[in-house]
Scaffold this active site. Structure first.
Site, PDB file in Angstrom:
ATOM      1  N   ASP A 143      -8.690  19.424  11.652  1.00 16.52           N
ATOM      2  CA  ASP A 143      -8.380  20.649  10.900  1.00 16.52           C
ATOM      3  C   ASP A 143      -9.597  21.556  10.715  1.00 16.52           C
ATOM      4  O   ASP A 143      -9.443  22.732  10.380  1.00 16.52           O
ATOM      5  CB  ASP A 143      -7.825  20.292   9.511  1.00 16.52           C
ATOM      6  CG  ASP A 143      -6.635  19.365   9.578  1.00 16.52           C
ATOM      7  OD1 ASP A 143      -5.951  19.348  10.619  1.00 16.52           O
ATOM      8  OD2 ASP A 143      -6.387  18.650   8.595  1.00 16.52           O
ATOM      9  N   GLU A 238       0.903  24.690  11.082  1.00 17.32           N
ATOM     10  CA  GLU A 238       1.897  23.968  10.252  1.00 17.32           C
ATOM     11  C   GLU A 238       1.902  24.436   8.788  1.00 17.32           C
ATOM     12  O   GLU A 238       2.901  24.304   8.092  1.00 17.32           O
ATOM     13  CB  GLU A 238       1.663  22.462  10.320  1.00 17.32           C
ATOM     14  CG  GLU A 238       0.305  22.026   9.747  1.00 17.32           C
ATOM     15  CD  GLU A 238       0.069  20.528   9.801  1.00 17.32           C
ATOM     16  OE1 GLU A 238       0.963  19.765  10.172  1.00 17.32           O
ATOM     17  OE2 GLU A 238      -1.069  20.114   9.464  1.00 17.32           O
TER      18      GLU A 238
HETATM   19  O1  F6P Z   1      -5.657  16.101   8.569  1.00 19.17           O
HETATM   20  C1  F6P Z   1      -5.360  15.801   9.884  1.00 19.17           C
HETATM   21  C2  F6P Z   1      -3.898  15.924  10.150  1.00 19.17           C
HETATM   22  O2  F6P Z   1      -3.687  15.625  11.508  1.00 19.17           O
HETATM   23  C3  F6P Z   1      -3.275  17.252   9.754  1.00 19.17           C
HETATM   24  O3  F6P Z   1      -3.535  18.249  10.691  1.00 19.17           O
HETATM   25  C4  F6P Z   1      -1.833  16.866   9.577  1.00 19.17           C
HETATM   26  O4  F6P Z   1      -1.198  17.681   8.635  1.00 19.17           O
HETATM   27  C5  F6P Z   1      -1.927  15.474   9.034  1.00 19.17           C
HETATM   28  O5  F6P Z   1      -3.176  14.970   9.398  1.00 19.17           O
HETATM   29  C6  F6P Z   1      -0.858  14.527   9.530  1.00 19.17           C
HETATM   30  O6  F6P Z   1      -1.049  13.309   8.883  1.00 19.17           O
HETATM   31  P1  F6P Z   1      -0.273  11.954   9.187  1.00 19.17           P
HETATM   32  O7  F6P Z   1      -1.083  11.186  10.203  1.00 19.17           O
HETATM   33  O8  F6P Z   1      -0.274  11.253   7.889  1.00 19.17           O
HETATM   34  O9  F6P Z   1       1.075  12.301   9.695  1.00 19.17           O
END
Ligand code: F6P
Length: 381
Positions: A143, A238
């Site tokens: 991010d 997102e």
């Molecule tokens: O923070 C990294 C990230 O990949 C974000 O971009 C995304 O919203 C989130 O983690 C997704 O997390 P998880 O692995 O818990 O689905």
């Protein structure tokens, strides 16, 4: 004198975790220091579950530079200051178990802990440092939203994957005269969407920092139609939200207190549907998802991760603890973890998108915003 160090990787996986681990271990070995890795992030620290890391004799840290993921695992839900447990009565409770972590570090005589992770990970690192542990953080996340650094490791690989996706979506868009929407990750920051849109030559980029007006996006696409361009590429972060509207949430998780339980997702589909109605062009959404996190790191991320890893170990050798390795004005540097957590001063407080959280978002005067506008990318405003 440092004799023994430990590394933990925490948060969502990114390309470059292993390259950082290798950088730390190789520098440690050059100084006769033993290196270990706690398994599955803060969970390993809590359970005192660790392995030896070495680059000699087919050791665990050998040949890992191009490998995706983390050879010591990672955890996305471990806040040791507010740890979720099920008590004897089967009820969920949250407990501050940080003292166990501190005892584990002391009993096994670890002189320093390296915490590879994003804002939540560095928050706990700061809290451990406050309680007397020698900690050095390394900023990780696709991010790119960790405060005090211009770039985190893993981000460049994510942008490259998103750019390739845009290139491929162009083919279908042009052939079938469609609007192709690409939903990318990024949580509450629009870095991936913005930079991938510029790299891939997209027509629209919607980011959380600029709430969008869907009518303006549709106008941009209709203007393209008037010029004979019957397709458009729209990149949606997102966390993008309409003016006066909310972010699209896929679901809420129950990973415990002190972690961000909001699972974003779905805005790409919403935008595609609205644009189809407003323009009359067929629209399709593609959600890139975990493709952005997986696989081998780009050359840039391998170099950045190696710089971060070696710098982190160098800081330990100099006895500079409670620091985060950063890139500042394009140069490798370090800042205090205190600065990184900013206003989020309360021990164990919630990370992520809270008023106290100190994440780095796209500023409206950033070069990337100006560049995007100059090449005609519509930002939804
Ligand atoms: O923070 C990294 C990230 O990949 C974000 O971009 C995304 O919203 C989130 O983690 C997704 O997390 P998880 O692995 O818990 O689905």
């Amino acid at each position: 004198m440092i004799k023994k160090i430990a590394i933990l990787a925490n948060g969502g996986d990114v390309a470059g975790f292993n390259a950082v681990i290798r950088g730390i271990v190789k520098t440690a070995e050059n100084h006769g220091i033993e290196a270990y890795g706690f398994l599955d992030g803060y969970n390993g620290l809590l359970k005192n579950d660790y392995i030896k890391l070495s680059t000699a004799d087919e050791g665990k840290a050998e040949g890992i530079l191009p490998k995706g993921g983390s050879i010591i695992g990672s955890s996305t839900n471990a806040n040791v200051f507010n740890y979720k447990i099920t008590n004897e009565n089967g009820e969920i409770e949250y407990k501050d178990l940080s003292d166990i972590c501190i005892k584990n570090m002391q009993t096994d005589e670890f002189d320093c802990l390296f915490t590879l992770g994003g804002d939540a990970t560095q928050k706990s690192a700061r809290d451990l440092s406050t309680k007397g542990i020698n900690v050095i953080g390394v900023p990780k996340t696709i991010d790119n939203d960790v405060a005090c650094t211009e770039i985190t490791f893993g981000y460049n690989t994510a942008v490259s994957v998103a750019m390739e996706a845009i290139d491929r979506l162009h083919t279908t868009g042009e052939t079938h005269h469609r609007i192709m929407v690409l939903e990318v990750m990024g949580r509450y920051a629009g870095w991936i969407a913005l930079e991938a849109a510029i790299a891939g030559g997209a027509d629209v980029a919607l980011i959380p920092e600029i709430p969008y007006d869907i009518e303006k996006v549709a106008s941009k696409i209709k203007n393209r139609q008037k010029r004979g361009k019957n397709f458009s590429i729209v990149v949606v972060s997102e966390g993008a939200k309409p003016i006066n509207g909310e972010m699209t949430i896929q679901n809420m998780r129950d990973n415990g207190n002190g972690v961000d339980n909001t699972k974003l997702g779905g805005v790409g589909q919403v935008v595609a549907k609205q644009l189809e109605e407003l323009t009359g062009l067929e629209s399709r959404n593609t959600t890139l998802g975990y493709m952005q996190r997986g696989g081998t790191p780009t050359a840039f991320d391998r170099v950045l991760s190696t710089k971060y890893g070696t710098k982190a170990m160098q800081l330990a050798l100099e006895g500079k603890f409670g620091r985060l390795t950063v890139i500042k004005n394009g140069k490798l540097d370090d800042v205090s973890l205190e600065e990184v957590v900013g206003n989020n001063t309360e021990i164990g407080a919630v990370s992520g998108n809270t008023e106290q959280s100190n994440i780095r978002k796209v500023t409206l005067d950033h070069d990337l915003i100006k560049t995007a506008r100059s090449v005609g990318i519509n930002l939804g405003d």
